[in-house]
Design a protein around this motif. Sequence first.
Motif, PDB file in Angstrom:
ATOM      1  N   HIS A  18      -5.438   9.428  -7.027  1.00 13.38           N
ATOM      2  CA  HIS A  18      -5.428   9.949  -5.692  1.00 13.38           C
ATOM      3  C   HIS A  18      -4.056  11.023  -5.532  1.00 13.38           C
ATOM      4  N   GLY A  20      -1.746  13.398  -2.730  1.00 16.22           N
ATOM      5  CA  GLY A  20      -1.575  13.804  -1.359  1.00 16.22           C
ATOM      6  C   GLY A  20      -0.444  14.469  -0.966  1.00 16.22           C
ATOM      7  N   LYS A  34       1.463   7.344  -1.018  1.00 16.18           N
ATOM      8  CA  LYS A  34       0.025   7.446  -1.699  1.00 16.18           C
ATOM      9  C   LYS A  34       0.582   6.785  -3.023  1.00 16.18           C
ATOM     10  N   SER A  36      -1.399   5.683  -6.862  1.00 14.14           N
ATOM     11  CA  SER A  36      -2.621   5.749  -7.821  1.00 14.14           C
ATOM     12  C   SER A  36      -2.982   4.759  -8.540  1.00 14.14           C
ATOM     13  N   GLU A  44      -4.025  -4.318  -4.288  1.00 17.54           N
ATOM     14  CA  GLU A  44      -3.283  -4.169  -2.854  1.00 17.54           C
ATOM     15  C   GLU A  44      -2.174  -5.313  -2.846  1.00 17.54           C
ATOM     16  N   VAL A  63      -4.114  -0.190   0.912  1.00 13.77           N
ATOM     17  CA  VAL A  63      -5.412  -0.301   1.235  1.00 13.77           C
ATOM     18  C   VAL A  63      -5.836   0.654  -0.109  1.00 13.77           C
ATOM     19  N   LYS A  65      -8.724   1.464  -1.106  1.00 14.39           N
ATOM     20  CA  LYS A  65      -9.917   2.362  -1.009  1.00 14.39           C
ATOM     21  C   LYS A  65      -9.035   3.979  -0.715  1.00 14.39           C
ATOM     22  N   THR A  66      -7.960   3.794  -0.002  1.00 12.75           N
ATOM     23  CA  THR A  66      -7.676   5.123   0.325  1.00 12.75           C
ATOM     24  C   THR A  66      -6.320   5.668  -0.330  1.00 12.75           C
ATOM     25  N   GLY A  67      -5.924   4.542  -1.229  1.00 12.81           N
ATOM     26  CA  GLY A  67      -4.576   4.548  -2.070  1.00 12.81           C
ATOM     27  C   GLY A  67      -3.190   4.786  -0.944  1.00 12.81           C
ATOM     28  N   GLU A  68      -3.579   4.295   0.191  1.00 18.12           N
ATOM     29  CA  GLU A  68      -2.350   4.392   1.182  1.00 18.12           C
ATOM     30  C   GLU A  68      -1.564   2.855   1.120  1.00 18.12           C
ATOM     31  N   THR A  70       1.319   1.455   3.789  1.00 16.52           N
ATOM     32  CA  THR A  70       2.177   1.599   4.929  1.00 16.52           C
ATOM     33  C   THR A  70       3.091   0.607   4.849  1.00 16.52           C
ATOM     34  N   ALA A  97       2.475   9.939   2.096  1.00 15.08           N
ATOM     35  CA  ALA A  97       1.023  10.518   2.428  1.00 15.08           C
ATOM     36  C   ALA A  97       1.042  11.207   3.405  1.00 15.08           C
TER      37      ALA A  97
END
Length: 97
Positions: A18, A20, A34, A36, A44, A63, A65-68, A70, A97
Motif C-alpha cells: 500500500h 499513501g 499506512k 504495508s 492487525e 485495518v 483491508k485498507t492498510g490503515e 489509527t 495516511a
Amino acid sequence: MTDQNNSGSCCSTDAARHSGSATEVQGIGVAVYKVSGMTCGHCEGAVSQEISALDGVTTVKAVAKTGEVTVTSAAPLDEEAVRAAVDEAGYELVGRA
C-alpha cells in the motif's frame, strides 16, 4: 512475537503493498498511518499489540483491508517510534495516511 520479515506478511509471501500520501487527521494525539503487508486479523493484532506498547498510546485500530492504522495517544507520537513498533511486528510503516 513470531518471526516475520519486511518482505511479506505472516499470511502470504506476496502481500499487497500500500502507498499513501501524508495527511493530517483532526484531533490532538490522533494519527492515521499506512502500513504495508497486513493481510488478515492476525496481522492487525500483531501491529496493534506493538504500537499499543508505546508510551501514551490509548487505542489502536488496524485495518488490513485498507492498510490503515489509527492511533490515539495522550500526545502526538514520534513517527520513528511508531516505525520501530511496526517493524518489530514484521511490517513496514509507509507513513501518514
